[in-house]
Design a protein around this motif. Structure first.
Motif, PDB file in Angstrom:
ATOM      1  N   ASP A 245       1.108  -1.009  -0.239  1.00 27.24           N
ATOM      2  CA  ASP A 245      -0.387   0.000  -0.323  1.00 27.24           C
ATOM      3  C   ASP A 245       0.702   1.255   0.145  1.00 27.24           C
ATOM      4  O   ASP A 245       1.669   1.561   0.641  1.00 27.24           O
ATOM      5  N   PRO A 246       1.013   1.968  -1.277  1.00 26.40           N
ATOM      6  CA  PRO A 246       1.705   3.049  -1.042  1.00 26.40           C
ATOM      7  C   PRO A 246       1.376   4.288   0.149  1.00 26.40           C
ATOM      8  O   PRO A 246       2.198   4.698   0.062  1.00 26.40           O
ATOM      9  N   THR A 247       0.191   4.128   0.632  1.00 24.53           N
ATOM     10  CA  THR A 247      -0.755   5.011   0.990  1.00 24.53           C
ATOM     11  C   THR A 247      -0.078   4.832   2.356  1.00 24.53           C
ATOM     12  O   THR A 247      -0.228   6.272   4.005  1.00 24.53           O
ATOM     13  N   LEU A 248       1.367   3.770   3.428  1.00 18.50           N
ATOM     14  CA  LEU A 248       1.017   3.395   4.571  1.00 18.50           C
ATOM     15  C   LEU A 248       2.547   4.499   4.934  1.00 18.50           C
ATOM     16  O   LEU A 248       2.812   4.766   6.008  1.00 18.50           O
ATOM     17  N   LEU A 249       3.489   5.122   4.266  1.00 20.50           N
ATOM     18  CA  LEU A 249       4.957   5.954   4.055  1.00 20.50           C
ATOM     19  C   LEU A 249       4.228   6.817   3.746  1.00 20.50           C
ATOM     20  O   LEU A 249       3.409   7.432   2.024  1.00 20.50           O
ATOM     21  N   ALA A 250       5.226   8.012   4.447  1.00 20.14           N
ATOM     22  CA  ALA A 250       5.145   9.221   3.581  1.00 20.14           C
ATOM     23  C   ALA A 250       6.013   9.240   2.193  1.00 20.14           C
ATOM     24  O   ALA A 250       7.079   8.002   2.086  1.00 20.14           O
ATOM     25  N   ALA A 251       5.731   9.801   1.148  1.00 21.60           N
ATOM     26  CA  ALA A 251       6.354  10.189  -0.217  1.00 21.60           C
ATOM     27  C   ALA A 251       7.823  10.540   0.421  1.00 21.60           C
ATOM     28  O   ALA A 251       7.997  11.837   0.843  1.00 21.60           O
ATOM     29  N   LEU A 252       8.935  10.197  -0.498  1.00 22.71           N
ATOM     30  CA  LEU A 252      10.242  10.967  -0.083  1.00 22.71           C
ATOM     31  C   LEU A 252      10.017  12.249  -1.313  1.00 22.71           C
ATOM     32  O   LEU A 252       9.425  12.616  -2.626  1.00 22.71           O
ATOM     33  N   PRO A 253      10.896  12.882  -0.441  1.00 24.03           N
ATOM     34  CA  PRO A 253      10.707  15.057  -1.178  1.00 24.03           C
ATOM     35  C   PRO A 253      11.430  14.076  -2.585  1.00 24.03           C
ATOM     36  O   PRO A 253      12.515  13.810  -1.914  1.00 24.03           O
ATOM     37  N   ALA A 254      11.637  15.476  -3.223  1.00 24.41           N
ATOM     38  CA  ALA A 254      12.742  15.703  -4.125  1.00 24.41           C
ATOM     39  C   ALA A 254      13.420  16.895  -3.934  1.00 24.41           C
ATOM     40  O   ALA A 254      13.443  16.920  -3.175  1.00 24.41           O
ATOM     41  N   ALA A 255      14.802  16.186  -4.429  1.00 23.88           N
ATOM     42  CA  ALA A 255      16.164  16.874  -4.142  1.00 23.88           C
ATOM     43  C   ALA A 255      15.445  18.414  -4.732  1.00 23.88           C
ATOM     44  O   ALA A 255      16.128  18.958  -3.943  1.00 23.88           O
ATOM     45  N   LEU A 256      15.280  18.420  -5.208  1.00 24.23           N
ATOM     46  CA  LEU A 256      14.847  19.835  -5.878  1.00 24.23           C
ATOM     47  C   LEU A 256      13.629  19.723  -5.977  1.00 24.23           C
ATOM     48  O   LEU A 256      12.985  19.141  -6.638  1.00 24.23           O
ATOM     49  N   GLN A 257      13.003  21.498  -5.662  1.00 30.60           N
ATOM     50  CA  GLN A 257      11.852  21.428  -5.408  1.00 30.60           C
ATOM     51  C   GLN A 257      11.201  22.509  -6.103  1.00 30.60           C
ATOM     52  O   GLN A 257      11.794  23.605  -6.960  1.00 30.60           O
ATOM     53  N   PRO A 258      10.214  22.264  -6.692  1.00 25.29           N
ATOM     54  CA  PRO A 258       9.802  24.057  -7.687  1.00 25.29           C
ATOM     55  C   PRO A 258       9.609  25.069  -7.000  1.00 25.29           C
ATOM     56  O   PRO A 258       8.803  24.834  -5.240  1.00 25.29           O
ATOM     57  N   PRO A 259       9.307  26.154  -6.830  1.00 22.10           N
ATOM     58  CA  PRO A 259       9.165  27.607  -6.356  1.00 22.10           C
ATOM     59  C   PRO A 259       8.092  27.703  -6.074  1.00 22.10           C
ATOM     60  O   PRO A 259       7.115  27.035  -6.653  1.00 22.10           O
ATOM     61  N   PRO A 260       7.654  27.989  -5.006  1.00 22.82           N
ATOM     62  CA  PRO A 260       6.099  28.379  -4.761  1.00 22.82           C
ATOM     63  C   PRO A 260       5.761  29.109  -4.879  1.00 22.82           C
ATOM     64  O   PRO A 260       5.950  29.783  -6.039  1.00 22.82           O
ATOM     65  N   SER A 261       4.014  28.896  -5.233  1.00 20.22           N
ATOM     66  CA  SER A 261       2.717  29.045  -5.635  1.00 20.22           C
ATOM     67  C   SER A 261       2.657  30.501  -5.228  1.00 20.22           C
ATOM     68  O   SER A 261       3.073  30.974  -4.017  1.00 20.22           O
TER      69      SER A 261
END
Length: 335
Positions: A245-261
């Motif tokens: 179940d992919p919802t049991l664990l937190a998704a790993l954050p990306a090393a590069l994040q897009p700019p905030p909205s």
């Protein structure tokens, strides 16, 4: 009686004279010329042409890397029948040329993409990882099998309790193992002289690589797991389609994040697919699960390593040793 015989003899003489005269008349007529072979009429040239063959050609220019559509094909009668040509358009619809083709070009098998790349589904990539007898289930893995990829992350020898092993990628398809692959083509690897004996020897060698079909978003996870730890393939029954179940664990954050909205804009959705692969992944997030608590614990362990003492050969303590770990570098300090 004698009178009748004379009459018959006279009739026979007259008949002989008539036949002789007829034969003389025939001999005086000219000999007819020999029959001449009839020539075809100028208006029917098809009977004089060489045999033709049905060959599929391009009805318009076709670009490399784009699937061929039905409207880009037609069948023509050509005086040649090239090797690898097609007689019907049906097998060519959806095939991909490896270079640009102009209009009227005969379609040949060697001009179309083939091999292992054609077995990779959309959204997947073929990725090779190092393999050995232990990692490859005793070299019993075969192309077409499904495997679970586990990763073993070993910590420093003094911190064995921090080592971990976990499922990295579930139910991944094996495209190739060693020199065997799902496309059924023999290996093209040869020595510098192209010696066939070298090919046979290579087929007998133990597999050194395994090629897996991996979603593009999971390639970062696989590559980091291989570089930071050790991979292990677990062979599974192809009928077993269970997934975690992919919802049991937190998704790993990306090393590069897009700019905030910006203010007033809709929040950006989570990165997926190629965008997720472009964002990348850090080793610390792979190890700690990307949680703030995990990062804080890893930082504390690096900042406050557990001191150890060693004794000299005469049983007297020689002092403390502290191992400082910075990224992939390790340094031991003594005091």
């Amino acid at each position: 009686m004698i009178h009748l015989t004379k009459i018959i003899a006279a009739i026979l003489v007259l008949l002989a004279i008539a036949l002789g005269g007829y034969a003389w008349v025939l001999s005086r007529q000219p000999v007819p010329p020999p029959p001449v072979a009839s020539t075809p009429a100028a208006g029917n040239p098809s009977k004089t042409q060489a045999p033709t063959f049905a060959v599929v050609v391009t009805a318009k220019p076709v670009l490399a890397g784009h699937p061929i559509t039905i409207d880009a094909l037609r069948v023509e009668q050509l005086p040649i029948n090239p090797s690898g040509a097609f007689k019907d358009t049906a097998p060519l619809v959806g095939r991909v040329p490896v270079f640009d083709l102009g209009e009227g070009t005969p379609l040949l098998e060697g001009q179309l993409a083939s091999g292992l790349a054609m077995r990779v589904e959309e959204g997947e990539r073929a990725v090779a990882v190092k393999a050995d007898e232990i990692m490859g289930v005793g070299n019993k893995v075969q192309p077409g099998d499904f495997v679970d990829v586990f990763v073993i992350l070993k910590s420093d020898g003094k911190d064995v309790d921090r080592s971990q092993a976990r499922l990295l990628l579930p139910r991944k398809r094996v495209l190739a193992f060693g020199n065997a692959s799902v496309d059924g083509l023999p290996s093209k690897s040869v020595d510098g002289n192209g010696n066939p004996a070298a090919q046979q020897q290579q087929r007998n060698d133990a597999p050194r690589t395994a090629v897996l079909a991996v979603p593009v978003a999971d390639i970062n996870r696989l590559s980091l797991g291989e570089s930071a730890g050790r991979l292990l393939l677990a062979l599974r029954n192809p009928l077993d389609t269970t997934l975690p179940d992919p919802t049991l664990l937190a998704a790993l954050p990306a090393a590069l994040q897009p700019p905030p909205s910006k203010r007033g804009e809709q929040p950006r959705p989570p990165l997926e697919g190629l965008d997720s692969a472009q964002g990348g992944l850090t080793t610390i997030d792979l190890v700690t699960g990307g949680t703030a608590a995990g990062r804080r614990l890893a930082a504390e362990n690096r900042a406050n390593p557990v001191p150890t003492t060693r004794s000299s050969g005469n049983g007297v303590r020689s002092g403390f040793e502290v191992e400082m770990i910075r990224g992939d570098k390790s340094e031991t300090l003594r005091y």
